[in-house]
Design a protein around this motif. Structure first.
Motif, short mmCIF file in Angstrom:
data_model
loop_
_atom_site.label_atom_id
_atom_site.label_comp_id
_atom_site.label_asym_id
_atom_site.label_seq_id
_atom_site.Cartn_x
_atom_site.Cartn_y
_atom_site.Cartn_z
N GLU A 49 38.98 2.39 36.50
CA GLU A 49 38.30 1.58 35.49
C GLU A 49 36.79 1.75 35.58
O GLU A 49 36.10 1.78 34.56
CB GLU A 49 38.70 0.11 35.64
CG GLU A 49 40.13 -0.15 35.25
CD GLU A 49 40.58 -1.55 35.58
OE1 GLU A 49 39.82 -2.30 36.25
OE2 GLU A 49 41.69 -1.90 35.15
N LEU A 50 36.28 1.86 36.79
CA LEU A 50 34.84 2.06 36.97
C LEU A 50 34.42 3.42 36.41
O LEU A 50 33.36 3.53 35.78
CB LEU A 50 34.47 1.95 38.45
CG LEU A 50 32.99 2.07 38.79
CD1 LEU A 50 32.17 1.00 38.07
CD2 LEU A 50 32.80 1.95 40.30
N ILE A 51 35.24 4.42 36.61
CA ILE A 51 34.94 5.75 36.05
C ILE A 51 34.90 5.67 34.51
O ILE A 51 34.00 6.22 33.88
CB ILE A 51 35.97 6.79 36.52
CG1 ILE A 51 35.80 7.07 38.02
CG2 ILE A 51 35.85 8.09 35.73
CD1 ILE A 51 36.92 7.89 38.64
N VAL A 52 35.86 4.97 33.93
CA VAL A 52 35.89 4.82 32.47
C VAL A 52 34.65 4.06 32.00
O VAL A 52 34.02 4.46 31.00
CB VAL A 52 37.18 4.10 32.02
CG1 VAL A 52 37.11 3.71 30.55
CG2 VAL A 52 38.39 4.98 32.28
N LEU A 53 34.27 2.99 32.68
CA LEU A 53 33.09 2.23 32.31
C LEU A 53 31.84 3.11 32.36
O LEU A 53 31.01 3.08 31.44
CB LEU A 53 32.92 1.03 33.24
CG LEU A 53 31.66 0.19 33.04
CD1 LEU A 53 31.64 -0.46 31.66
CD2 LEU A 53 31.54 -0.87 34.12
N MET A 54 31.72 3.91 33.39
CA MET A 54 30.55 4.80 33.50
C MET A 54 30.57 5.87 32.41
O MET A 54 29.52 6.24 31.89
CB MET A 54 30.49 5.42 34.90
CG MET A 54 30.16 4.41 35.97
SD MET A 54 29.81 5.11 37.60
CE MET A 54 31.20 6.12 37.91
N PHE A 55 31.74 6.37 32.07
CA PHE A 55 31.86 7.35 31.01
C PHE A 55 31.43 6.74 29.67
O PHE A 55 30.72 7.37 28.88
CB PHE A 55 33.28 7.90 30.92
CG PHE A 55 33.45 8.97 29.89
CD1 PHE A 55 32.95 10.24 30.10
CD2 PHE A 55 34.09 8.69 28.70
CE1 PHE A 55 33.08 11.22 29.14
CE2 PHE A 55 34.23 9.67 27.73
CZ PHE A 55 33.72 10.94 27.95
N ILE A 56 31.87 5.53 29.40
CA ILE A 56 31.46 4.83 28.18
C ILE A 56 29.95 4.66 28.16
O ILE A 56 29.28 4.90 27.14
CB ILE A 56 32.18 3.47 28.07
CG1 ILE A 56 33.68 3.67 27.86
CG2 ILE A 56 31.59 2.62 26.94
CD1 ILE A 56 34.50 2.40 28.03
N PHE A 57 29.38 4.27 29.29
CA PHE A 57 27.94 4.11 29.40
C PHE A 57 27.21 5.41 29.06
O PHE A 57 26.26 5.41 28.28
CB PHE A 57 27.58 3.65 30.82
CG PHE A 57 26.11 3.57 31.09
CD1 PHE A 57 25.40 2.43 30.75
CD2 PHE A 57 25.43 4.63 31.67
CE1 PHE A 57 24.03 2.36 30.99
CE2 PHE A 57 24.06 4.57 31.90
CZ PHE A 57 23.37 3.42 31.56
#
Length: 139
Positions: free
Chosen positions: A46-54
């Motif tokens: 989930e953190l990876i996805v959040l950073m990708f969205i960012f």
């Protein structure tokens, strides 16, 4: 004002570079943990996805500021300079209006569904969703 925008651009570019490097390292680590040790953390994904969205949304801010967005300009390049100026003004107004609408709608959306807690990291989804109006504001 231009100096402040240039400083923000440089800071954002450095932050984006660091986040992209971190995403790469985290993906490698996640794959290694999963296939070598059979360990998988939901919050890590989930953190990876959040950073990708960012990086996606704030990368568009940097690209717009630097006029580096992909475009098909086969017709635009043939326009006379005065017509290009008019098109640029019209497009900037349309982009401003679109981002204004995105900010308004996303804030109402966050108020409505932002309290849902992320299952892995156990934080409100409003942190994920806030990326959209904030990046639209900078655009």
């Amino acid at each position: 004002m231009d100096k402040i925008i240039d400083i923000l651009d440089q800071v954002l570019m450095k932050l984006l570079t660091a986040v992209i490097i971190l995403i790469g390292l985290m993906v490698i680590m996640s794959v290694a943990l999963r296939y070598l040790f059979g360990i998988s953390y939901v919050w890590f994904q989930e953190l990876i996805v959040l950073m990708f969205i960012f990086t996606t949304f704030f990368g568009s801010v940097v690209a717009y500021k630097r006029d580096e967005h992909l475009s098909i300009d086969i017709l635009y390049s043939r326009f006379p300079p005065k017509l290009k100026i008019i098109f640029n003004i019209v497009f900037d107004i349309l982009i401003f209006y679109l981002n204004w609408q995105i900010i308004n709608v996303s804030i109402r959306w966050i108020k409505r569904v932002g309290n849902v807690v992320n299952p892995g990291m156990r934080i409100p989804m409003s942190y994920f969703y806030a990326i959209l109006p904030v990046s639209s504001f900078f655009l």
